[in-house]
Scaffold this active site. Structure first.
Site, PDB file in Angstrom:
ATOM      1  N   ASP A  80       0.848  -1.201   0.000  1.00  0.00           N
ATOM      2  CA  ASP A  80       0.000   0.000   0.000  1.00  0.00           C
ATOM      3  C   ASP A  80       0.881   1.248   0.000  1.00  0.00           C
ATOM      4  O   ASP A  80       1.973   1.234   0.582  1.00  0.00           O
ATOM      5  CB  ASP A  80      -0.888   0.004   1.258  1.00  0.00           C
ATOM      6  CG  ASP A  80      -2.193   0.748   1.051  1.00  0.00           C
ATOM      7  OD1 ASP A  80      -3.259   0.122   1.080  1.00  0.00           O
ATOM      8  OD2 ASP A  80      -2.135   1.987   0.834  1.00  0.00           O
TER       9      ASP A  80
ATOM     10  N   TYR B 291       8.523  -6.905  -7.801  1.00  0.00           N
ATOM     11  CA  TYR B 291       8.918  -8.299  -8.035  1.00  0.00           C
ATOM     12  C   TYR B 291       8.879  -9.053  -6.716  1.00  0.00           C
ATOM     13  O   TYR B 291       9.689  -8.786  -5.835  1.00  0.00           O
ATOM     14  CB  TYR B 291      10.322  -8.367  -8.659  1.00  0.00           C
ATOM     15  CG  TYR B 291      10.361  -7.674  -9.988  1.00  0.00           C
ATOM     16  CD1 TYR B 291       9.802  -8.256 -11.116  1.00  0.00           C
ATOM     17  CD2 TYR B 291      10.922  -6.404 -10.104  1.00  0.00           C
ATOM     18  CE1 TYR B 291       9.797  -7.592 -12.334  1.00  0.00           C
ATOM     19  CE2 TYR B 291      10.922  -5.737 -11.319  1.00  0.00           C
ATOM     20  CZ  TYR B 291      10.357  -6.337 -12.430  1.00  0.00           C
ATOM     21  OH  TYR B 291      10.343  -5.676 -13.632  1.00  0.00           O
TER      22      TYR B 291
ATOM     23  N   LEU C  68      -6.392  -4.515  -5.369  1.00  0.00           N
ATOM     24  CA  LEU C  68      -7.399  -3.589  -4.825  1.00  0.00           C
ATOM     25  C   LEU C  68      -6.897  -2.153  -4.773  1.00  0.00           C
ATOM     26  O   LEU C  68      -7.669  -1.250  -4.431  1.00  0.00           O
ATOM     27  CB  LEU C  68      -7.794  -4.022  -3.396  1.00  0.00           C
ATOM     28  CG  LEU C  68      -8.985  -4.985  -3.259  1.00  0.00           C
ATOM     29  CD1 LEU C  68      -8.703  -6.302  -3.941  1.00  0.00           C
ATOM     30  CD2 LEU C  68      -9.304  -5.229  -1.786  1.00  0.00           C
TER      31      LEU C  68
ATOM     32  N   ARG D 248       4.837 -13.332 -14.787  1.00  0.00           N
ATOM     33  CA  ARG D 248       6.201 -13.776 -14.473  1.00  0.00           C
ATOM     34  C   ARG D 248       6.225 -14.909 -13.447  1.00  0.00           C
ATOM     35  O   ARG D 248       6.959 -15.881 -13.598  1.00  0.00           O
ATOM     36  CB  ARG D 248       6.950 -12.560 -13.935  1.00  0.00           C
ATOM     37  CG  ARG D 248       8.397 -12.793 -13.618  1.00  0.00           C
ATOM     38  CD  ARG D 248       8.936 -11.492 -13.022  1.00  0.00           C
ATOM     39  NE  ARG D 248      10.204 -11.741 -12.375  1.00  0.00           N
ATOM     40  CZ  ARG D 248      11.311 -11.115 -12.683  1.00  0.00           C
ATOM     41  NH1 ARG D 248      11.325 -10.212 -13.614  1.00  0.00           N
ATOM     42  NH2 ARG D 248      12.422 -11.386 -12.032  1.00  0.00           N
TER      43      ARG D 248
ATOM     44  N   TYR E 178     -11.577   7.538 -12.894  1.00  0.00           N
ATOM     45  CA  TYR E 178     -11.847   6.289 -12.178  1.00  0.00           C
ATOM     46  C   TYR E 178     -12.604   5.308 -13.071  1.00  0.00           C
ATOM     47  O   TYR E 178     -12.175   4.175 -13.276  1.00  0.00           O
ATOM     48  CB  TYR E 178     -12.647   6.620 -10.926  1.00  0.00           C
ATOM     49  CG  TYR E 178     -12.960   5.444 -10.012  1.00  0.00           C
ATOM     50  CD1 TYR E 178     -11.987   4.887  -9.196  1.00  0.00           C
ATOM     51  CD2 TYR E 178     -14.259   4.922  -9.943  1.00  0.00           C
ATOM     52  CE1 TYR E 178     -12.279   3.830  -8.341  1.00  0.00           C
ATOM     53  CE2 TYR E 178     -14.563   3.875  -9.086  1.00  0.00           C
ATOM     54  CZ  TYR E 178     -13.577   3.339  -8.277  1.00  0.00           C
ATOM     55  OH  TYR E 178     -13.882   2.297  -7.431  1.00  0.00           O
TER      56      TYR E 178
ATOM     57  N   HIS F 171     -12.978   5.241   5.669  1.00  0.00           N
ATOM     58  CA  HIS F 171     -12.318   6.489   6.056  1.00  0.00           C
ATOM     59  C   HIS F 171     -13.401   7.453   6.561  1.00  0.00           C
ATOM     60  O   HIS F 171     -14.418   7.633   5.888  1.00  0.00           O
ATOM     61  CB  HIS F 171     -11.661   7.049   4.796  1.00  0.00           C
ATOM     62  CG  HIS F 171     -10.474   7.879   5.065  1.00  0.00           C
ATOM     63  ND1 HIS F 171     -10.560   9.076   5.714  1.00  0.00           N
ATOM     64  CD2 HIS F 171      -9.165   7.683   4.781  1.00  0.00           C
ATOM     65  CE1 HIS F 171      -9.352   9.591   5.803  1.00  0.00           C
ATOM     66  NE2 HIS F 171      -8.486   8.762   5.250  1.00  0.00           N
TER      67      HIS F 171
HETATM   68  P1  NAD Z   1      -9.793   2.522  -0.004  1.00  0.00           P
HETATM   69  O1  NAD Z   1      -9.506   3.885  -0.522  1.00  0.00           O
HETATM   70  O2  NAD Z   1     -10.100   2.368   1.443  1.00  0.00           O
HETATM   71  O3  NAD Z   1      -8.607   1.519  -0.354  1.00  0.00           O
HETATM   72  C1  NAD Z   1      -7.748   1.672  -1.437  1.00  0.00           C
HETATM   73  C2  NAD Z   1      -6.335   1.368  -0.967  1.00  0.00           C
HETATM   74  O4  NAD Z   1      -5.423   1.460  -2.079  1.00  0.00           O
HETATM   75  C3  NAD Z   1      -5.840   2.360   0.088  1.00  0.00           C
HETATM   76  O5  NAD Z   1      -5.239   1.667   1.138  1.00  0.00           O
HETATM   77  C4  NAD Z   1      -4.832   3.220  -0.687  1.00  0.00           C
HETATM   78  O6  NAD Z   1      -3.838   3.777   0.156  1.00  0.00           O
HETATM   79  C5  NAD Z   1      -4.288   2.215  -1.674  1.00  0.00           C
HETATM   80  N1  NAD Z   1      -3.700   2.804  -2.891  1.00  0.00           N
HETATM   81  C6  NAD Z   1      -4.232   3.781  -3.684  1.00  0.00           C
HETATM   82  N2  NAD Z   1      -3.402   4.021  -4.715  1.00  0.00           N
HETATM   83  C7  NAD Z   1      -2.344   3.170  -4.579  1.00  0.00           C
HETATM   84  C8  NAD Z   1      -1.156   2.961  -5.331  1.00  0.00           C
HETATM   85  N3  NAD Z   1      -0.894   3.656  -6.461  1.00  0.00           N
HETATM   86  N4  NAD Z   1      -0.279   2.023  -4.904  1.00  0.00           N
HETATM   87  C9  NAD Z   1      -0.508   1.330  -3.770  1.00  0.00           C
HETATM   88  N5  NAD Z   1      -1.609   1.489  -3.004  1.00  0.00           N
HETATM   89  C10 NAD Z   1      -2.513   2.410  -3.422  1.00  0.00           C
HETATM   90  O7  NAD Z   1     -10.989   1.951  -0.897  1.00  0.00           O
HETATM   91  P2  NAD Z   1     -11.783   0.574  -0.793  1.00  0.00           P
HETATM   92  O8  NAD Z   1     -13.198   0.909  -0.654  1.00  0.00           O
HETATM   93  O9  NAD Z   1     -11.148  -0.340   0.167  1.00  0.00           O
HETATM   94  O10 NAD Z   1     -11.590   0.024  -2.280  1.00  0.00           O
HETATM   95  C11 NAD Z   1     -10.688  -1.024  -2.587  1.00  0.00           C
HETATM   96  C12 NAD Z   1     -10.844  -1.394  -4.050  1.00  0.00           C
HETATM   97  O11 NAD Z   1     -12.169  -1.836  -4.303  1.00  0.00           O
HETATM   98  C13 NAD Z   1     -10.571  -0.243  -5.015  1.00  0.00           C
HETATM   99  O12 NAD Z   1      -9.865  -0.727  -6.134  1.00  0.00           O
HETATM  100  C14 NAD Z   1     -11.947   0.207  -5.408  1.00  0.00           C
HETATM  101  O13 NAD Z   1     -11.956   0.762  -6.712  1.00  0.00           O
HETATM  102  C15 NAD Z   1     -12.732  -1.092  -5.357  1.00  0.00           C
HETATM  103  N6  NAD Z   1     -14.153  -0.841  -5.130  1.00  0.00           N
HETATM  104  C16 NAD Z   1     -14.627  -0.491  -3.896  1.00  0.00           C
HETATM  105  C17 NAD Z   1     -15.978  -0.233  -3.704  1.00  0.00           C
HETATM  106  C18 NAD Z   1     -16.554   0.149  -2.365  1.00  0.00           C
HETATM  107  O14 NAD Z   1     -17.754   0.404  -2.288  1.00  0.00           O
HETATM  108  N7  NAD Z   1     -15.822   0.155  -1.282  1.00  0.00           N
HETATM  109  C19 NAD Z   1     -16.851  -0.325  -4.796  1.00  0.00           C
HETATM  110  C20 NAD Z   1     -16.341  -0.663  -6.045  1.00  0.00           C
HETATM  111  C21 NAD Z   1     -14.989  -0.934  -6.195  1.00  0.00           C
END
Ligand code: NAD
Ligand code: UDP
Length: 312
Positions: A33, A64, A73, A106, A145, A181
């Protein structure tokens, strides 16, 4: 043999619950993360577990590591956060997918993409089945997005066709629960925090727009079921709770549950805000034997209890 599982975005809302569940199942979990929206606090309770490892890394850069499965996610999920730096959001979706798919190729890992109901945009088909191609504005404030996630799906299916990668694509609908959050602007966390603080509950537009809310434990069950399904089930598979509510109903329910005296304050509807959303989940039911089990009532109680504790 212990399965080595990489969870990108593992310190976020969904990711941290997924890490919990994978560890309970005896997996060796690497949580990656960059802490853009996730926090160390979300996984603090896992730090003493010898099967858990936390790495600060941005998935727009290559990685890697030797793993058997990858849950991708990483990506800010709330409109406020994904619109804060839209270029980085697209990079996370697209470059992040390329990097994680390259890694999967890979090390011959199975890889699951956390896609979203946003690929359907402001849908003209209701409820939304996986076969619906969507109605998405390519140049609006949500596009970084929506289109980023659509391009990630394209990449997943091209790696599948071109390199025979074992892919899974989950289209996640609105999910809520503890560890959201407190100020990420999503509707359930916003309303609960506002109600508990006695601040006005901000309903955008007239509140007649709908969403269907899935409790986090149900969603995590669905993600794992999809990952463990046979390789022939690439998806996309909708994961969400088909019970649909208007946003005004959600506001009134949260006010009643918290016993709050907050007023409902009407605010302008954000651009391109989808008018309706409900998952069609017959594929998940028939192929994964999965469907949500936690009613909105019980899920909201747990979410309210979490925010009562964290807000002090
Ligand atoms: P969240 O914002 O709590 O979690 C996303 C996580 O990704 C965070 O910990 C953030 O720090 C990390 N992150 C962001 N950019 C990053 C990067 N470039 N490299 C490494 N880490 C990175 O959101 P969430 O609700 O837990 O969502 C998780 C996933 O599920 C996302 O991909 C989101 O698109 C998808 N999603 C969530 C929902 C929902 O309702 N919660 C709905 C549809 C899709
Ligand atoms: N919403 C609202 N008040 C808020 C936050 C959100 O009325 O304080 C509305 C928002 O306009 C949308 C719905 O609630 O119609 C869900 O918003 P969220 O950002 O949680 O998810 P998404 O729009 O991505 O489904």
């Amino acid at each position: 043999m212990t399965k080595r599982v990489l969870v990108t975005g593992g310190a976020g809302f969904l990711g941290s619950h997924l890490c919990d569940r994978l560890l309970e199942r005896g997996c060796d979990v690497l949580c990656v993360d960059n802490f853009f929206t996730g926090t160390k606090q979300n996984v603090a309770h896992l730090m003493d577990n010898p099967l858990f490892e936390l790495m600060r890394h941005d998935i727009t850069f290559p990685l890697y590591v030797e793993v058997d499965q990858i849950y991708n996610l990483a990506c800010p999920a709330s409109p406020i956060h994904y619109q804060f730096d839209p270029v980085q959001t697209t990079k996370t979706c697209v470059h992040g997918a390329i990097n994680m798919l390259g890694l999967a190729k890979r090390v011959k890992a199975r890889i699951l993409q956390a896609s979203t109901s946003e690929v359907y945009g402001d849908p003209s088909v209701h409820p939304q089945p996986e076969g619906y191609w969507g109605h998405v504005n390519p140049v609006g404030p949500r596009s970084c997005y929506d289109e980023g996630k659509r391009c990630a799906e394209t990449l997943f299916f091209d790696y599948y066709r071109q390199h025979r990668l074992a892919i899974r694509v989950a289209r996640i609908f609105n999910t809520y629960g503890p560890r959201m959050h407190s100020n990420d602007g999503r509707v359930v966390s916003n309303f609960v925090v506002q109600a508990l603080k006695g601040e006005p509950v901000t309903v955008y537009g007239d509140g007649s727009q709908t969403r269907s809310f899935c409790y986090v434990s149900d969603l995590v069950d669905g993600l794992i079921a999809l990952m463990e399904a046979p390789d022939s089930l690439t998806g996309p598979v909708n994961l969400g709770n088909p019970v649909e509510n208007t946003i005004l109903e959600i506001a009134e329910l949260i006010l009643a549950k918290t016993g709050s005296r907050s007023e409902i304050a009407s605010k302008p509807l954000p651009a391109d805000d989808p008018k309706q959303r409900q998952p069609e989940i017959s594929l998940a039911k028939s192929e994964l034997g999965w469907q949500p089990t936690v009613p909105l009532d019980a899920g909201l109680d747990k979410t309210i209890a979490y925010f009562e504790k964290t807000l002090g």
